[in-house]
Design a protein around this motif. Sequence first.
Motif, short mmCIF file in Angstrom:
data_model
loop_
_atom_site.label_atom_id
_atom_site.label_comp_id
_atom_site.label_asym_id
_atom_site.label_seq_id
_atom_site.Cartn_x
_atom_site.Cartn_y
_atom_site.Cartn_z
N MET A 44 0.80 -1.13 -0.15
CA MET A 44 -0.10 0.23 -0.07
C MET A 44 0.81 1.40 0.04
O MET A 44 0.52 2.32 -0.72
CB MET A 44 -0.89 0.03 1.34
N LEU A 45 1.89 1.33 0.75
CA LEU A 45 2.63 2.58 0.81
C LEU A 45 3.43 2.77 -0.57
O LEU A 45 3.47 4.00 -0.77
CB LEU A 45 3.61 2.10 2.13
N ALA A 46 3.98 1.62 -1.00
CA ALA A 46 4.74 1.95 -2.38
C ALA A 46 3.62 2.36 -3.46
O ALA A 46 4.04 3.19 -4.19
CB ALA A 46 5.28 0.44 -2.73
N ALA A 47 2.59 1.80 -3.21
CA ALA A 47 1.19 2.37 -4.30
C ALA A 47 1.03 3.85 -3.87
O ALA A 47 0.88 4.75 -5.10
CB ALA A 47 -0.10 1.27 -4.19
N ALA A 48 0.72 4.08 -2.81
CA ALA A 48 0.44 5.26 -2.24
C ALA A 48 1.70 6.27 -3.06
O ALA A 48 1.06 7.58 -3.40
CB ALA A 48 0.41 5.63 -0.71
N PHE A 49 2.79 6.23 -2.71
CA PHE A 49 3.84 6.96 -3.22
C PHE A 49 3.98 6.98 -4.55
O PHE A 49 3.96 8.04 -5.44
CB PHE A 49 5.21 6.54 -2.52
N ALA A 50 3.76 5.82 -5.61
CA ALA A 50 4.04 5.86 -6.84
C ALA A 50 2.79 6.91 -7.45
O ALA A 50 2.86 7.57 -8.44
CB ALA A 50 3.96 4.47 -7.36
N ALA A 51 1.47 6.53 -6.99
CA ALA A 51 0.21 7.21 -7.49
C ALA A 51 0.50 8.78 -7.13
O ALA A 51 0.29 9.43 -8.21
CB ALA A 51 -0.85 6.71 -6.55
N ALA A 52 0.97 9.22 -5.98
CA ALA A 52 0.95 10.64 -5.93
C ALA A 52 2.27 11.10 -6.43
O ALA A 52 2.01 12.13 -7.29
CB ALA A 52 1.40 11.06 -4.44
N SER A 58 2.78 13.91 -13.80
CA SER A 58 1.74 13.98 -15.12
C SER A 58 0.50 14.85 -15.18
O SER A 58 0.18 15.11 -16.23
CB SER A 58 1.51 12.69 -15.32
N GLY A 59 0.09 15.25 -14.04
CA GLY A 59 -1.10 16.09 -13.54
C GLY A 59 -2.15 15.32 -14.13
O GLY A 59 -3.17 15.82 -14.43
N ASN A 60 -2.12 13.91 -14.19
CA ASN A 60 -3.20 12.95 -14.45
C ASN A 60 -3.61 11.95 -13.27
O ASN A 60 -2.83 11.26 -13.08
CB ASN A 60 -3.16 12.19 -15.71
N VAL A 61 -4.78 12.03 -12.77
CA VAL A 61 -5.10 11.27 -11.75
C VAL A 61 -5.13 9.75 -12.18
O VAL A 61 -4.75 8.62 -11.31
CB VAL A 61 -6.28 11.48 -11.24
N TRP A 62 -5.52 9.43 -13.55
CA TRP A 62 -5.46 8.17 -13.88
C TRP A 62 -4.34 7.52 -13.94
O TRP A 62 -4.07 6.24 -13.80
CB TRP A 62 -6.40 8.01 -15.36
N LEU A 63 -3.35 8.19 -14.65
CA LEU A 63 -1.87 7.69 -14.56
C LEU A 63 -1.44 7.38 -13.16
O LEU A 63 -0.73 6.51 -13.02
CB LEU A 63 -1.21 8.96 -15.29
N GLY A 64 -1.77 8.20 -12.43
CA GLY A 64 -1.48 8.08 -10.99
C GLY A 64 -1.81 6.82 -10.40
O GLY A 64 -1.11 5.92 -9.93
N LEU A 65 -3.06 6.41 -10.78
CA LEU A 65 -3.74 5.32 -10.18
C LEU A 65 -3.09 4.02 -10.83
O LEU A 65 -2.72 3.14 -10.10
CB LEU A 65 -5.28 5.25 -10.38
N LEU A 66 -2.77 4.32 -12.18
CA LEU A 66 -2.02 3.04 -12.98
C LEU A 66 -0.88 2.93 -12.33
O LEU A 66 -0.35 1.63 -12.13
CB LEU A 66 -2.06 3.44 -14.47
N ALA A 67 -0.18 3.97 -12.06
CA ALA A 67 1.44 3.82 -11.51
C ALA A 67 1.21 3.16 -10.28
O ALA A 67 2.18 2.21 -10.04
CB ALA A 67 1.96 4.93 -11.49
N GLY A 68 0.27 3.27 -9.52
CA GLY A 68 0.09 2.83 -7.90
C GLY A 68 0.04 1.27 -8.03
O GLY A 68 0.63 0.50 -7.47
N ILE A 69 -0.84 1.12 -8.85
CA ILE A 69 -1.32 -0.27 -9.04
C ILE A 69 -0.16 -1.15 -9.68
O ILE A 69 0.10 -2.14 -9.23
CB ILE A 69 -2.57 -0.72 -10.36
N ALA A 70 0.66 -0.59 -10.87
CA ALA A 70 1.75 -1.36 -11.38
C ALA A 70 2.68 -1.53 -10.43
O ALA A 70 3.17 -2.57 -10.37
CB ALA A 70 2.22 -0.44 -12.55
#
Lengths: 321, 378
Positions: A44-52, A58-70
């Motif tokens: 979770m912590l790693a995903a939270a950091f990557a997403a933020a 990128s200025g894009n929330v969806w890319l953030g979510l994708l990065a967090g999941i990845a």
Amino acid sequence: MDLALILSTLDATIRLSTPLLLACLAGLYSERAGVFDIGLEGKMLAAAFAAAAVAAVSGNVWLGLLAGIAVSITTAALQGAAAITLKGNQLIAGVAINMLAVGLTTFLGIQWFAQGGRTPQLKAGERFTEIQLPFSAELSGVPVLGPIYADLISGHNLLVYIAVIAVPITWWVLYRTRFGLRLRAVGENPKAVDTAGISVILLRYQAVLITGLLCGFAGAFFSIAQGSGFGNNMTAGKGFIALAALIFAKWKPVPAMFTCLLFGFLDALQIRLQGAEVFGIGVPVQAIQALPYILTVVLLAGFIGKAVGPKAGGVAYSKER
Amino acid sequence: MSTAILKPLPRWADVVLLPLLNLLLAFIVSGLVVLAIGQDPLAALNAITTGAFGNGYNIGYTLYYSTNFIFTGLAVAVAAHAGLFNIGGNGQAYIAGLGVILVALPMQFLPWWVTFPVAVVAGAAVGGFWGFIPGWLQAKRGSHVVITTIMFNFIAAAIMVYMVVNVLKPPGVLAPESAMIAAEGRMPKLGTFIPWFRNTDVNFTLILALLCLVGAYILIWHTRFGFAMRALGHNPTATRYAGMSNSRIIMIVMTMSGALAGMVAVNQVVGVQYRLVLDYVADAGFVGIAVALMGRNHPIGILLAALLFGALYQGGNELQYVIPGLSKEMVVVIQALVILFTGAMEGLFRPGLQRIFTTLSPGQKDEAVARNTVKSES
């Protein structure tokens, strides 16, 4: 307490339960397949950091979510490699993942953003905002039910609804699909699954990757939905409460939801009670904070009910001897 | 088996070579991370080494960190010998501070050498109690000791915040901490006797840590109980048939493990801070897992691994002043990788090494083949 106060407490309950529920369901897949996971917190912590970080850059929330999941799935794959392929100690793998996440997120955060480990404050389009369900404004005038619909059911961000939907989906997958049957079997008796010609290794990897996916949602919730940016160690032990909830719910999806709501409610209550005198006596906030852990220990010890995990949990599967 | 016939590694390879290879890999991966963010890994390593061993001051702090890690490493190792994974060193070390401060404050006007042993006993008692409960729950109620000790870490944290803020904090003090031990009752630090260490935090608790190492060695390999606990770790069924009480061994081992972790509180409260502050454990309990894994659960290995991690922590503190941008969390990454590679990814190097050793010694290969044939024919 009047209706507005009750509603706002319940509203907070839903918000606080969401990451618990996502992480709890995440753990459910992995543990039901026989892989103990105490690394939920780290993923979770790693995903939270990557997403933020990605959302901010990128200025894009969806890319953030994708990065967090990845990132979360990658971490899960690493943990899976250790626990499944290399047949390492699953618990130690979890400890390592948690520590790696704490270290890397802070280290990279300081290096990349130079704000003491925090990511830049996210602007409007860079985070998930509240979704107003249809007619919430019109119906809010209706007594009792109106505010419940408008405040409690409507007005949450997307990830909250994903968490809610994840419960019936998990139930269906687990109890009504072939994959679910095999998943449960591989956690109880991998030898039988293997004898039936189904790959234990593959099943366990699938389970662990689903765990990664859901942890990704949970982590993203912290930094790009509930909060607007990443802060050091922002998951603050929630992964372990989720683990406690999983045990408390006896590894079942629907009880998991109720347990997470209960633990979320305790959290909301604890915030509300901060510094307040209740019932004439000051209830120590810490007592409420510790309650989920105490309840889990009591349940695990079989003092109230009995929690028995998947039988093959914690042991790597060896095909031949 | 279709794969090559492998014999077990020689003891020196198992004890020395394998941990060193894993450590090397951890350093290489961390180095790659440093490289990836555009810094020089060798400069970082140099800064850490200088920061850890550069002069008496650096070494003093390295030894201070090592003291904590010897205790938590021993705590993990003693439990590991009995087949238990005590992940609750953090909580046990934290809650033990209550015992230590509750005897140290009333005795603050007595000479320190009177207070110190009492504080040790109090810390061991409270830390041991916090290890005993999960042990008892495992032995008598069958709850998994790992889950229980994780929960106990959080319960300990809640209790400590409550006790410090609501009970121990003297009125008029803003910071969440207990009253200070009076100046005349404070234990002098080693720098008082050895000026070379200057005003660093290394203190007599280091000697206690060394004694604990010796004590643990004797306990594990030269006592009846040590034999029983190692037997339990290898085969619980065998110990039960041999007439030993498994649950009694589990409870005693977890109590000892908690007591050892509790010594961190002695180092911090009586030796360094002279008061009880929040979160003084600073995850030393988790470092203990890395130390025990690296040190192969042997006191000598633990001493060396504790020195290594003490050096990494102290060096990491200095690192951020030498190379701006590189923070001390680098050390947490290294530590996590050490745990990952030595603890969870044993299978990474071991089969390869076994293959190399089997090929390099033809005589032994024949022997291994012969043994394997006998096994498969019987």
